[in-house]
Design a protein around this motif. Structure first.
Motif, PDB file in Angstrom:
ATOM      1  N   GLY A 200      -3.364   2.675   9.892  1.00 33.46           N
ATOM      2  CA  GLY A 200      -2.432   3.953   9.624  1.00 33.46           C
ATOM      3  C   GLY A 200      -1.255   3.543   8.565  1.00 33.46           C
ATOM      4  N   ILE A 201      -1.723   2.794   7.630  1.00 33.76           N
ATOM      5  CA  ILE A 201      -1.083   2.565   6.603  1.00 33.76           C
ATOM      6  C   ILE A 201      -1.460   3.339   5.380  1.00 33.76           C
ATOM      7  CG2 ILE A 201      -0.345   0.826   4.697  1.00 33.76           C
ATOM      8  CD1 ILE A 201      -0.617  -1.248   6.847  1.00 33.76           C
ATOM      9  N   VAL A 202      -0.413   4.096   4.737  1.00 32.06           N
ATOM     10  CA  VAL A 202      -0.534   4.815   3.732  1.00 32.06           C
ATOM     11  C   VAL A 202      -1.248   4.290   2.548  1.00 32.06           C
ATOM     12  CG1 VAL A 202       0.582   6.674   2.029  1.00 32.06           C
ATOM     13  CG2 VAL A 202       1.273   6.460   4.318  1.00 32.06           C
ATOM     14  N   GLN A 203      -2.128   4.711   1.797  1.00 31.32           N
ATOM     15  CA  GLN A 203      -2.815   3.914   0.631  1.00 31.32           C
ATOM     16  C   GLN A 203      -2.530   4.625  -0.514  1.00 31.32           C
ATOM     17  OE1 GLN A 203      -6.918   1.992   1.730  1.00 31.32           O
ATOM     18  NE2 GLN A 203      -6.840   4.202   2.780  1.00 31.32           N
TER      19      GLN A 203
ATOM     20  N   SER B  19      -0.771  10.338  -5.229  1.00 27.05           N
ATOM     21  CA  SER B  19       0.543   9.174  -4.978  1.00 27.05           C
ATOM     22  C   SER B  19       1.159   9.500  -4.013  1.00 27.05           C
ATOM     23  CB  SER B  19       0.974   8.920  -6.535  1.00 27.05           C
ATOM     24  OG  SER B  19       2.185   8.227  -6.079  1.00 27.05           O
ATOM     25  N   TRP B  20       1.328   8.607  -3.001  1.00 24.98           N
ATOM     26  CA  TRP B  20       2.381   8.976  -1.970  1.00 24.98           C
ATOM     27  C   TRP B  20       3.767   8.426  -2.372  1.00 24.98           C
ATOM     28  CZ3 TRP B  20       1.137  12.825   1.360  1.00 24.98           C
ATOM     29  CH2 TRP B  20      -0.182  13.001   1.642  1.00 24.98           C
ATOM     30  N   GLY B  21       4.106   7.778  -3.537  1.00 22.58           N
ATOM     31  CA  GLY B  21       5.121   7.346  -3.971  1.00 22.58           C
ATOM     32  C   GLY B  21       5.747   6.266  -3.225  1.00 22.58           C
ATOM     33  N   ILE B  22       6.901   5.991  -2.578  1.00 16.85           N
ATOM     34  CA  ILE B  22       7.640   4.729  -2.107  1.00 16.85           C
ATOM     35  C   ILE B  22       6.906   4.390  -0.746  1.00 16.85           C
ATOM     36  CG2 ILE B  22       9.740   5.037  -3.480  1.00 16.85           C
ATOM     37  CD1 ILE B  22      10.790   6.085  -0.883  1.00 16.85           C
ATOM     38  N   ARG B  23       6.035   5.438  -0.341  1.00 18.99           N
ATOM     39  CA  ARG B  23       5.648   5.513   1.089  1.00 18.99           C
ATOM     40  C   ARG B  23       4.092   4.518   0.981  1.00 18.99           C
ATOM     41  NH1 ARG B  23       7.974   9.573   3.604  1.00 18.99           N
ATOM     42  NH2 ARG B  23       6.965   8.873   5.652  1.00 18.99           N
ATOM     43  N   GLU B  24       3.659   4.327  -0.254  1.00 16.17           N
ATOM     44  CA  GLU B  24       2.212   3.751  -0.217  1.00 16.17           C
ATOM     45  C   GLU B  24       2.759   2.132   0.213  1.00 16.17           C
ATOM     46  OE1 GLU B  24       0.036   6.019  -3.851  1.00 16.17           O
ATOM     47  OE2 GLU B  24       0.826   4.155  -4.236  1.00 16.17           O
TER      48      GLU B  24
ATOM     49  N   ALA C 283       8.231   6.467  12.872  1.00  8.82           N
ATOM     50  CA  ALA C 283       8.918   7.524  13.700  1.00  8.82           C
ATOM     51  C   ALA C 283      10.005   8.189  12.773  1.00  8.82           C
ATOM     52  CB  ALA C 283       9.194   7.250  15.052  1.00  8.82           C
ATOM     53  N   GLU C 284      10.688   7.324  12.126  1.00  7.83           N
ATOM     54  CA  GLU C 284      11.953   7.978  11.531  1.00  7.83           C
ATOM     55  C   GLU C 284      11.542   8.440  10.229  1.00  7.83           C
ATOM     56  OE1 GLU C 284      11.865   4.227  12.020  1.00  7.83           O
ATOM     57  OE2 GLU C 284      12.161   4.870  13.848  1.00  7.83           O
ATOM     58  N   GLU C 285      10.306   7.985   9.591  1.00  7.77           N
ATOM     59  CA  GLU C 285       9.977   8.672   8.315  1.00  7.77           C
ATOM     60  C   GLU C 285       9.078   9.985   8.603  1.00  7.77           C
ATOM     61  OE1 GLU C 285       7.996   5.284   6.992  1.00  7.77           O
ATOM     62  OE2 GLU C 285       9.445   5.016   5.395  1.00  7.77           O
ATOM     63  N   ASP C 286       8.623  10.252   9.955  1.00  7.20           N
ATOM     64  CA  ASP C 286       7.787  11.277  10.383  1.00  7.20           C
ATOM     65  C   ASP C 286       8.424  12.741   9.630  1.00  7.20           C
ATOM     66  OD1 ASP C 286       5.945  10.204  13.359  1.00  7.20           O
ATOM     67  OD2 ASP C 286       5.460   9.742  11.148  1.00  7.20           O
ATOM     68  N   GLU C 287       9.618  12.979  10.064  1.00  5.00           N
ATOM     69  CA  GLU C 287      10.274  14.049   9.729  1.00  5.00           C
ATOM     70  C   GLU C 287      10.124  14.358   8.232  1.00  5.00           C
ATOM     71  OE1 GLU C 287      14.497  16.369  10.100  1.00  5.00           O
ATOM     72  OE2 GLU C 287      14.335  14.311  10.964  1.00  5.00           O
ATOM     73  N   GLU C 288      10.241  13.613   7.265  1.00  6.70           N
ATOM     74  CA  GLU C 288      10.009  13.796   5.836  1.00  6.70           C
ATOM     75  C   GLU C 288       8.742  14.195   5.630  1.00  6.70           C
ATOM     76  OE1 GLU C 288      10.486  12.207   1.301  1.00  6.70           O
ATOM     77  OE2 GLU C 288      10.593  10.792   3.092  1.00  6.70           O
ATOM     78  N   TYR C 289       7.652  13.312   6.105  1.00  6.54           N
ATOM     79  CA  TYR C 289       6.444  13.306   5.994  1.00  6.54           C
ATOM     80  C   TYR C 289       6.036  14.690   6.325  1.00  6.54           C
ATOM     81  CZ  TYR C 289       1.432  12.236   5.928  1.00  6.54           C
ATOM     82  OH  TYR C 289      -0.019  12.070   5.873  1.00  6.54           O
TER      83      TYR C 289
ATOM     84  N   GLY D 282       9.008   9.859  -5.364  1.00  8.60           N
ATOM     85  CA  GLY D 282       8.072   9.007  -6.229  1.00  8.60           C
ATOM     86  C   GLY D 282       6.586   9.421  -6.264  1.00  8.60           C
ATOM     87  N   GLY D 283       6.302  10.301  -5.542  1.00  9.41           N
ATOM     88  CA  GLY D 283       4.887  10.615  -5.447  1.00  9.41           C
ATOM     89  C   GLY D 283       4.297  11.811  -6.422  1.00  9.41           C
ATOM     90  N   GLU D 284       3.198  12.109  -6.086  1.00 13.69           N
ATOM     91  CA  GLU D 284       2.662  13.215  -6.670  1.00 13.69           C
ATOM     92  C   GLU D 284       2.536  14.437  -5.674  1.00 13.69           C
ATOM     93  OE1 GLU D 284      -0.862  12.363  -9.655  1.00 13.69           O
ATOM     94  OE2 GLU D 284      -1.331  11.575  -7.806  1.00 13.69           O
ATOM     95  N   SER D 285       2.773  15.548  -6.451  1.00 16.15           N
ATOM     96  CA  SER D 285       2.683  16.754  -5.573  1.00 16.15           C
ATOM     97  C   SER D 285       1.080  17.415  -5.609  1.00 16.15           C
ATOM     98  CB  SER D 285       3.473  17.980  -6.008  1.00 16.15           C
ATOM     99  OG  SER D 285       2.966  18.372  -7.331  1.00 16.15           O
TER     100      SER D 285
END
Length: 207
Positions: A20-23, A86-91, A97-103, A121-124
Protein backbone atom coordinates in the motif's frame (compact mmCIF):
# COMPACT_ATOMS: atom_id res chain seq x y z
CA UNK A 1 -8.92 0.50 -44.24
CA UNK A 2 -6.88 -1.46 -41.76
CA UNK A 3 -7.68 -1.41 -38.06
CA UNK A 4 -4.96 -0.46 -35.58
CA UNK A 5 -5.04 -2.78 -32.58
CA UNK A 6 -3.77 -1.52 -29.23
CA UNK A 7 -3.14 -3.96 -26.39
CA UNK A 8 -2.94 -1.73 -23.30
CA UNK A 9 -1.74 -3.34 -20.07
CA UNK A 10 -0.86 -2.24 -16.58
CA UNK A 11 2.44 -3.47 -15.13
CA UNK A 12 2.60 -6.54 -12.91
CA UNK A 13 2.58 -6.51 -9.13
CA UNK A 14 5.34 -4.91 -7.05
CA UNK A 15 6.00 -5.17 -3.32
CA UNK A 16 4.92 -1.51 -3.07
CA UNK A 17 1.49 -2.51 -4.46
CA UNK A 18 1.16 -5.20 -1.79
CA UNK A 19 2.25 -2.89 1.05
CA UNK A 20 0.00 0.00 0.00
CA UNK A 21 2.92 2.33 -0.64
CA UNK A 22 2.46 5.10 -3.21
CA UNK A 23 4.78 4.63 -6.18
CA UNK A 24 4.01 7.18 -8.87
CA UNK A 25 6.59 8.27 -11.42
CA UNK A 26 9.29 8.90 -8.82
CA UNK A 27 9.60 5.33 -7.48
CA UNK A 28 11.33 2.97 -9.92
CA UNK A 29 10.40 -0.36 -8.35
CA UNK A 30 10.82 -3.89 -9.67
CA UNK A 31 8.20 -6.58 -10.10
CA UNK A 32 7.93 -9.05 -7.25
CA UNK A 33 7.58 -12.81 -7.70
CA UNK A 34 3.82 -12.53 -8.26
CA UNK A 35 4.38 -9.77 -10.81
CA UNK A 36 6.89 -11.85 -12.72
CA UNK A 37 4.44 -14.75 -12.74
CA UNK A 38 1.70 -12.42 -14.06
CA UNK A 39 4.04 -11.23 -16.81
CA UNK A 40 4.86 -14.82 -17.76
CA UNK A 41 1.17 -15.71 -17.97
CA UNK A 42 0.36 -12.71 -20.14
CA UNK A 43 3.26 -13.61 -22.43
CA UNK A 44 2.08 -17.21 -22.68
CA UNK A 45 -1.42 -16.04 -23.64
CA UNK A 46 -0.39 -13.38 -26.18
CA UNK A 47 3.01 -14.41 -27.57
CA UNK A 48 1.26 -15.46 -30.80
CA UNK A 49 0.09 -11.88 -31.50
CA UNK A 50 2.21 -10.27 -34.25
CA UNK A 51 3.12 -7.06 -32.40
CA UNK A 52 4.85 -4.46 -34.56
CA UNK A 53 6.07 -2.44 -31.59
CA UNK A 54 6.18 -2.56 -27.80
CA UNK A 55 5.86 0.74 -25.92
CA UNK A 56 6.60 1.11 -22.21
CA UNK A 57 7.08 3.92 -19.76
CA UNK A 58 10.65 4.68 -18.69
CA UNK A 59 10.15 2.80 -15.40
CA UNK A 60 11.52 -0.71 -14.85
CA UNK A 61 8.26 -2.31 -13.75
CA UNK A 62 6.69 -1.77 -17.18
CA UNK A 63 9.69 -3.09 -19.09
CA UNK A 64 9.91 -6.15 -16.84
CA UNK A 65 6.21 -6.82 -17.49
CA UNK A 66 6.82 -7.24 -21.24
CA UNK A 67 10.31 -8.77 -21.09
CA UNK A 68 9.13 -11.99 -22.75
CA UNK A 69 8.14 -10.01 -25.84
CA UNK A 70 11.37 -8.02 -25.82
CA UNK A 71 13.29 -11.31 -25.68
CA UNK A 72 11.66 -12.18 -29.02
CA UNK A 73 13.47 -9.20 -30.51
CA UNK A 74 10.39 -7.03 -30.96
CA UNK A 75 10.96 -3.31 -31.49
CA UNK A 76 10.73 -1.46 -28.18
CA UNK A 77 10.37 2.21 -27.40
CA UNK A 78 10.33 3.86 -23.98
CA UNK A 79 8.16 6.95 -23.72
CA UNK A 80 8.05 9.23 -20.67
CA UNK A 81 4.52 10.24 -21.64
CA UNK A 82 3.45 6.80 -20.38
CA UNK A 83 4.95 7.29 -16.91
CA UNK A 84 2.69 7.13 -13.89
CA UNK A 85 1.23 10.31 -12.41
CA UNK A 86 3.55 11.98 -9.91
CA UNK A 87 2.08 11.86 -6.41
CA UNK A 88 4.62 14.46 -5.25
CA UNK A 89 5.80 14.29 -1.64
CA UNK A 90 3.60 11.24 -1.02
CA UNK A 91 5.66 8.95 -3.25
CA UNK A 92 7.43 6.17 -1.39
CA UNK A 93 5.13 6.53 1.62
CA UNK A 94 2.12 4.61 2.86
CA UNK A 95 -1.12 6.55 2.91
CA UNK A 96 -1.70 7.01 6.65
CA UNK A 97 -4.95 7.78 8.43
CA UNK A 98 -3.83 11.38 9.00
CA UNK A 99 -3.09 11.87 5.32
CA UNK A 100 -6.17 10.08 4.04
CA UNK A 101 -8.24 13.25 4.31
CA UNK A 102 -6.12 15.21 1.81
CA UNK A 103 -5.64 12.23 -0.49
CA UNK A 104 -9.33 11.38 -0.66
CA UNK A 105 -10.28 15.04 -0.95
CA UNK A 106 -8.12 15.34 -4.06
CA UNK A 107 -9.57 12.15 -5.57
CA UNK A 108 -13.09 13.40 -4.87
CA UNK A 109 -12.28 16.73 -6.52
CA UNK A 110 -11.16 14.87 -9.62
CA UNK A 111 -14.47 13.01 -9.90
CA UNK A 112 -16.23 16.37 -9.65
CA UNK A 113 -14.27 17.66 -12.63
CA UNK A 114 -11.58 19.65 -10.84
CA UNK A 115 -8.79 17.75 -12.60
CA UNK A 116 -6.30 20.64 -12.43
CA UNK A 117 -5.50 20.09 -8.73
CA UNK A 118 -2.81 17.76 -7.40
CA UNK A 119 -1.29 16.49 -4.21
CA UNK A 120 1.58 18.65 -2.91
CA UNK A 121 4.47 18.56 -5.35
CA UNK A 122 2.70 16.19 -7.71
CA UNK A 123 0.92 16.20 -11.05
CA UNK A 124 -2.74 16.75 -11.76
CA UNK A 125 -4.68 14.59 -14.24
CA UNK A 126 -4.59 17.60 -16.58
CA UNK A 127 -0.77 17.54 -16.40
CA UNK A 128 -0.68 13.82 -17.20
CA UNK A 129 -3.13 14.25 -20.08
CA UNK A 130 -0.98 17.03 -21.54
CA UNK A 131 2.17 14.90 -21.63
CA UNK A 132 0.26 11.91 -23.00
CA UNK A 133 -0.95 13.83 -26.06
CA UNK A 134 2.47 13.68 -27.69
CA UNK A 135 2.43 9.89 -27.29
CA UNK A 136 -1.08 9.65 -28.76
CA UNK A 137 0.01 11.76 -31.74
CA UNK A 138 3.06 9.53 -32.17
CA UNK A 139 0.93 6.39 -32.05
CA UNK A 140 -1.49 7.69 -34.67
CA UNK A 141 1.29 8.96 -36.94
CA UNK A 142 2.63 5.44 -37.48
CA UNK A 143 0.06 3.51 -39.56
CA UNK A 144 2.67 0.87 -40.33
CA UNK A 145 2.45 -0.19 -36.65
CA UNK A 146 -0.88 -1.98 -36.94
CA UNK A 147 -0.63 -4.01 -33.74
CA UNK A 148 1.07 -2.52 -30.69
CA UNK A 149 1.55 -3.49 -27.06
CA UNK A 150 1.58 -0.63 -24.54
CA UNK A 151 2.53 -1.20 -20.90
CA UNK A 152 2.01 1.59 -18.38
CA UNK A 153 0.57 2.42 -14.94
CA UNK A 154 -2.82 2.45 -13.23
CA UNK A 155 -3.71 6.12 -12.82
CA UNK A 156 -1.99 7.15 -16.04
CA UNK A 157 -3.84 4.36 -17.87
CA UNK A 158 -7.16 5.77 -16.65
CA UNK A 159 -6.22 9.20 -17.99
CA UNK A 160 -5.12 7.74 -21.33
CA UNK A 161 -8.33 5.74 -21.75
CA UNK A 162 -10.39 8.88 -21.14
CA UNK A 163 -8.43 10.67 -23.85
CA UNK A 164 -8.61 7.86 -26.40
CA UNK A 165 -12.34 7.30 -25.83
CA UNK A 166 -13.31 10.98 -25.56
CA UNK A 167 -14.48 10.92 -21.96
CA UNK A 168 -13.86 13.81 -19.54
CA UNK A 169 -11.07 13.09 -17.07
CA UNK A 170 -13.63 13.18 -14.25
CA UNK A 171 -14.80 9.82 -15.63
CA UNK A 172 -11.43 8.10 -15.20
CA UNK A 173 -12.30 6.02 -12.13
CA UNK A 174 -14.81 4.11 -14.28
CA UNK A 175 -11.79 2.45 -15.91
CA UNK A 176 -10.83 -0.05 -13.25
CA UNK A 177 -7.40 -1.63 -13.26
CA UNK A 178 -5.54 -4.52 -11.73
CA UNK A 179 -1.95 -5.63 -12.04
CA UNK A 180 -1.36 -7.00 -15.56
CA UNK A 181 -4.93 -6.34 -16.72
CA UNK A 182 -5.61 -5.81 -20.42
CA UNK A 183 -7.67 -3.26 -22.29
CA UNK A 184 -7.76 -4.01 -26.01
CA UNK A 185 -8.72 -1.16 -28.29
CA UNK A 186 -9.32 -0.84 -32.02
CA UNK A 187 -8.72 2.37 -33.95
CA UNK A 188 -10.49 2.69 -37.30
CA UNK A 189 -9.01 6.00 -38.40
CA UNK A 190 -11.44 8.29 -36.62
CA UNK A 191 -12.29 6.69 -33.28
CA UNK A 192 -11.18 4.16 -30.68
CA UNK A 193 -13.44 1.38 -29.42
CA UNK A 194 -12.86 -1.00 -26.49
CA UNK A 195 -12.89 -4.68 -27.39
CA UNK A 196 -11.62 -6.08 -24.07
CA UNK A 197 -12.39 -4.27 -20.77
CA UNK A 198 -10.33 -5.08 -17.66
CA UNK A 199 -9.46 -8.50 -19.10
CA UNK A 200 -7.60 -10.74 -16.62
CA UNK A 201 -8.50 -14.12 -18.11
CA UNK A 202 -4.83 -14.75 -18.88
CA UNK A 203 -4.05 -14.64 -15.14
CA UNK A 204 -6.49 -17.38 -14.18
CA UNK A 205 -4.85 -20.69 -13.35
CA UNK A 206 -6.32 -23.56 -15.32
CA UNK A 207 -5.79 -27.08 -14.20
Amino acid sequence: MSVKKIYLIRHGQTDFNVRGIVQGSGVDSDLNETGRRQAARFFAAYKHVPFDKVYTSTLRRTQQSVQGFLNLGLAHEKNAGLNEISWGIREGTRITAEEDEEYHHVLEQWTQGNTAISLTGGESPDDVAARQRAFIDLLLSRPEEETVLVCMHGRAMRVLLCQLLNYPLSFMDAFEHRNLCLYKLHYTGNMFTVRNFLDVNHLIEHG
